[in-house]
Design a protein around this motif. Structure first.
Motif, mmCIF file in Angstrom:
data_model
loop_
_atom_site.group_PDB
_atom_site.id
_atom_site.type_symbol
_atom_site.label_atom_id
_atom_site.label_comp_id
_atom_site.label_asym_id
_atom_site.label_seq_id
_atom_site.Cartn_x
_atom_site.Cartn_y
_atom_site.Cartn_z
ATOM 1 N N ILE A 69 31.725 57.744 -37.830
ATOM 2 C CA ILE A 69 30.399 57.415 -37.310
ATOM 3 C C ILE A 69 30.144 58.273 -36.116
ATOM 4 O O ILE A 69 30.969 58.304 -35.285
ATOM 5 N N GLN A 70 29.292 59.215 -36.289
ATOM 6 C CA GLN A 70 28.618 59.947 -35.239
ATOM 7 C C GLN A 70 27.330 59.517 -34.551
ATOM 8 O O GLN A 70 26.269 59.493 -35.326
ATOM 9 N N PRO A 71 27.108 59.579 -33.093
ATOM 10 C CA PRO A 71 28.070 59.545 -32.255
ATOM 11 C C PRO A 71 28.926 58.212 -32.165
ATOM 12 O O PRO A 71 28.128 57.201 -32.087
ATOM 13 N N ALA A 72 30.112 58.082 -32.244
ATOM 14 C CA ALA A 72 30.814 56.871 -32.250
ATOM 15 C C ALA A 72 30.770 56.028 -31.103
ATOM 16 O O ALA A 72 30.462 54.817 -31.231
ATOM 17 N N THR A 73 30.725 56.555 -29.796
ATOM 18 C CA THR A 73 30.614 55.921 -28.729
ATOM 19 C C THR A 73 29.217 55.117 -28.412
ATOM 20 O O THR A 73 29.400 54.068 -28.223
ATOM 21 N N ASN A 74 28.364 55.733 -28.708
ATOM 22 C CA ASN A 74 26.905 55.226 -28.876
ATOM 23 C C ASN A 74 26.838 53.974 -29.924
ATOM 24 O O ASN A 74 26.298 52.734 -29.648
ATOM 25 N N TRP A 75 27.478 54.192 -31.127
ATOM 26 C CA TRP A 75 27.307 53.029 -31.950
ATOM 27 C C TRP A 75 28.338 51.907 -31.582
ATOM 28 O O TRP A 75 27.987 50.830 -31.498
ATOM 29 N N ASP A 76 29.396 52.147 -30.836
ATOM 30 C CA ASP A 76 30.358 51.068 -30.448
ATOM 31 C C ASP A 76 29.727 50.311 -29.239
ATOM 32 O O ASP A 76 30.149 49.150 -29.056
ATOM 33 N N SER A 77 28.948 51.205 -28.686
ATOM 34 C CA SER A 77 28.241 50.489 -27.609
ATOM 35 C C SER A 77 27.283 49.368 -27.728
ATOM 36 O O SER A 77 26.839 48.564 -27.053
ATOM 37 N N LEU A 78 26.757 49.392 -29.117
ATOM 38 C CA LEU A 78 25.594 48.439 -29.609
ATOM 39 C C LEU A 78 26.405 46.901 -29.899
ATOM 40 O O LEU A 78 27.435 47.017 -30.445
ATOM 41 N N LYS A 79 25.694 46.035 -29.715
ATOM 42 C CA LYS A 79 26.350 44.663 -29.727
ATOM 43 C C LYS A 79 26.404 44.360 -31.172
ATOM 44 O O LYS A 79 25.366 44.665 -31.907
ATOM 45 N N ARG A 80 27.405 43.895 -31.911
ATOM 46 C CA ARG A 80 27.409 43.708 -33.297
ATOM 47 C C ARG A 80 27.106 42.171 -33.483
ATOM 48 O O ARG A 80 27.214 41.060 -32.655
ATOM 49 N N VAL A 93 25.394 39.576 -42.982
ATOM 50 C CA VAL A 93 26.423 40.667 -43.502
ATOM 51 C C VAL A 93 26.897 40.059 -44.453
ATOM 52 O O VAL A 93 27.211 39.066 -44.964
ATOM 53 N N GLY A 94 26.941 41.256 -45.697
ATOM 54 C CA GLY A 94 27.310 41.047 -47.064
ATOM 55 C C GLY A 94 26.341 40.595 -48.210
ATOM 56 O O GLY A 94 26.677 40.728 -49.359
ATOM 57 N N GLU A 95 25.410 40.354 -47.713
ATOM 58 C CA GLU A 95 23.865 40.202 -48.635
ATOM 59 C C GLU A 95 23.172 41.693 -48.827
ATOM 60 O O GLU A 95 23.709 42.856 -48.250
ATOM 61 N N CYS A 96 22.596 41.496 -49.939
ATOM 62 C CA CYS A 96 21.828 42.880 -50.273
ATOM 63 C C CYS A 96 20.461 42.540 -49.987
ATOM 64 O O CYS A 96 19.768 41.609 -49.616
ATOM 65 N N VAL A 123 25.818 44.753 -38.671
ATOM 66 C CA VAL A 123 24.642 44.829 -38.003
ATOM 67 C C VAL A 123 24.789 45.198 -36.603
ATOM 68 O O VAL A 123 25.691 44.421 -35.673
ATOM 69 N N ARG A 124 24.135 46.098 -35.915
ATOM 70 C CA ARG A 124 24.398 46.317 -34.400
ATOM 71 C C ARG A 124 23.122 46.495 -33.939
ATOM 72 O O ARG A 124 22.142 46.967 -34.475
ATOM 73 N N ALA A 125 22.964 46.202 -32.466
ATOM 74 C CA ALA A 125 21.636 46.145 -32.066
ATOM 75 C C ALA A 125 21.750 46.398 -30.222
ATOM 76 O O ALA A 125 22.687 45.728 -29.979
ATOM 77 N N LEU A 126 20.957 47.302 -29.771
ATOM 78 C CA LEU A 126 20.796 47.056 -28.512
ATOM 79 C C LEU A 126 19.864 46.054 -27.930
ATOM 80 O O LEU A 126 19.952 45.254 -26.933
ATOM 81 N N ASP A 127 18.459 45.652 -28.632
ATOM 82 C CA ASP A 127 17.785 44.582 -28.501
ATOM 83 C C ASP A 127 17.048 44.330 -29.695
ATOM 84 O O ASP A 127 17.387 45.046 -30.536
ATOM 85 N N SER A 128 15.972 43.562 -29.549
ATOM 86 C CA SER A 128 15.371 43.047 -30.776
ATOM 87 C C SER A 128 14.585 44.343 -31.443
ATOM 88 O O SER A 128 14.224 44.277 -32.739
ATOM 89 N N ASP A 164 25.760 54.480 -45.261
ATOM 90 C CA ASP A 164 24.733 55.243 -44.437
ATOM 91 C C ASP A 164 24.306 54.002 -43.205
ATOM 92 O O ASP A 164 24.605 52.838 -43.408
ATOM 93 N N ILE A 165 23.409 54.346 -42.249
ATOM 94 C CA ILE A 165 22.921 53.647 -41.201
ATOM 95 C C ILE A 165 21.517 53.795 -41.129
ATOM 96 O O ILE A 165 21.070 54.990 -41.081
ATOM 97 N N ILE A 166 20.858 52.520 -41.105
ATOM 98 C CA ILE A 166 19.316 52.716 -41.427
ATOM 99 C C ILE A 166 18.863 51.886 -40.270
ATOM 100 O O ILE A 166 19.457 50.842 -39.729
ATOM 101 N N ASP A 167 17.433 51.842 -39.967
ATOM 102 C CA ASP A 167 16.787 51.102 -39.095
ATOM 103 C C ASP A 167 16.409 49.934 -39.763
ATOM 104 O O ASP A 167 15.857 49.837 -40.880
#
Length: 344
Positions: A69-80, A93-96, A123-128, A164-167
């Motif tokens: 994943i790019q940028p990896a640092t920003n992705w890992d900084s988001l809360k899972r 997670v795991g559902e369609c 699923v990762r997020a900074l806020d709602s 893929d990563i989507i909003d």
């Protein structure tokens, strides 16, 4: 000796102004993250030695894949998170999911046929307001190599390892997806409105489909939207496409005409329509060729309140002059007449 308390290093998101800069990064782009799947063989040849992630929760082991994943640092900084919300619906997670393919449409009525489909992997997020979903796409047959084939069902989807990563704002809701294991005759067929999968496509590595069981004398897979029948003989028990049966009947009628040296006469349509005095049940399958029509009727079908069901399973062959003959259904393989067990 005095003990000293270990100090945990600050995480990036705990550092001053980092959260603000991360939020600014997320809002600068409609697609802030990218996912690249890595073919292990190509990676080895290229000599690239980056820290890769592994995804193994993709329906079947053959789809397991390495990715980055790019940028990896920003992705890992988001809360899972284990789940996220779409309106009043909670999706784990795991559902369609159903995914909008056109953000300009704001119709509250969701048409599943008009949506993309995917499986939620992370699923990762900074806020709602900044929620991101890592997904694996569930493709329609027409979106993959070779396109839609005669054996593909209307609601058939093909899981892939195309990541893929989507909003989360693009998600329209959840999707129920069932697996159809057609290797076991006792397993129920997918419902007429159910989305299902039975085959996978290795998008990341081999670009190949998993194999499907083949049947009948044409050695082709089953289309679950079309009828097949099974020979009742315990020594045979083979499945046949009803479409193949009616095509065989109409071809045999034409061969018989050719052997007798008869010309096929084409009867013109009458100027005044004639009406049958007795209702005729609709055929399950119809084939036409060179003036002949073959129709397949199933005993007890149709069974609606306004229908007149057929009393027997049969084939009716009609020539160009409207003359008909009825044939028993016989097995392609053992040639025994059958009153078949029907699968729809």
């Amino acid at each position: 000796m005095a003990r000293t308390k270990a100090t945990c290093p600050k995480q990036p998101q705990d550092q001053p102004n980092y959260r603000a800069s991360l939020k600014d990064f997320l809002e600068r782009s409609d697609k802030p993250f990218s996912v690249t799947t890595i073919n292990p063989r190509k990676r080895k040849r290229s000599g690239v030695d980056t820290a890769l992630r592994a995804e193994t929760d993709l329906f079947v082991p053959r789809l397991s894949v390495a990715y980055e994943i790019q940028p990896a640092t920003n992705w890992d900084s988001l809360k899972r998170y284990k789940k996220f919300a779409v309106g009043s619906e909670s999706i784990a997670v795991g559902e369609c999911i159903l995914v909008k393919h056109d953000m300009s449409q704001d119709d509250p009525r969701v048409d599943p046929l008009g949506q993309w489909k995917a499986r939620v992997l992370e699923v990762r997020a900074l806020d709602s307001e900044h929620v991101y979903i890592r997904v694996a796409w569930l493709n329609r047959p027409e979106d993959l190599v070779g396109g839609r084939q005669p054996h593909h069902g209307k609601n058939e989807l093909i899981p892939t390892n195309q990541l893929d990563i989507i909003d989360a704002m693009t998600v329209n809701g959840g999707l129920d997806l069932v697996q159809w294991d057609e290797s076991n005759d006792e397993n129920s067929m997918p419902g007429i409105d159910e989305y299902f999968w039975r085959q996978t496509y290795d998008y990341a590595n081999t670009k190949t489909f998993s194999k499907l069981p083949k049947m009948c004398r044409d050695r082709k897979p089953q289309n679950p939207d079309e009828m097949i029948l099974q020979c009742e003989s315990q020594k045979c028990r083979k499945w046949m496409h009803v479409d193949c049966i009616v095509k065989d009947a109409v071809q045999r009628a034409n061969r018989e005409t050719a052997r007798k040296g008869k010309a096929v006469k084409i009867k013109k349509r009458a100027s005044v329509a004639s009406f049958a005095l007795e209702p005729t049940p609709p055929a399950t399958a119809i084939a036409r060729e060179d003036g002949y029509t073959a129709e397949f009727f199933v005993r007890g079908s149709p069974d609606g309140p306004d229908d007149t069901p057929s009393e027997v399973t049969k084939i009716v062959v009609t020539d160009a002059e409207g003359e008909q003959r009825t044939e028993h259904v016989t097995c392609f393989f053992c040639h025994e007449p059958i009153e078949p067990t029907i699968s729809t």
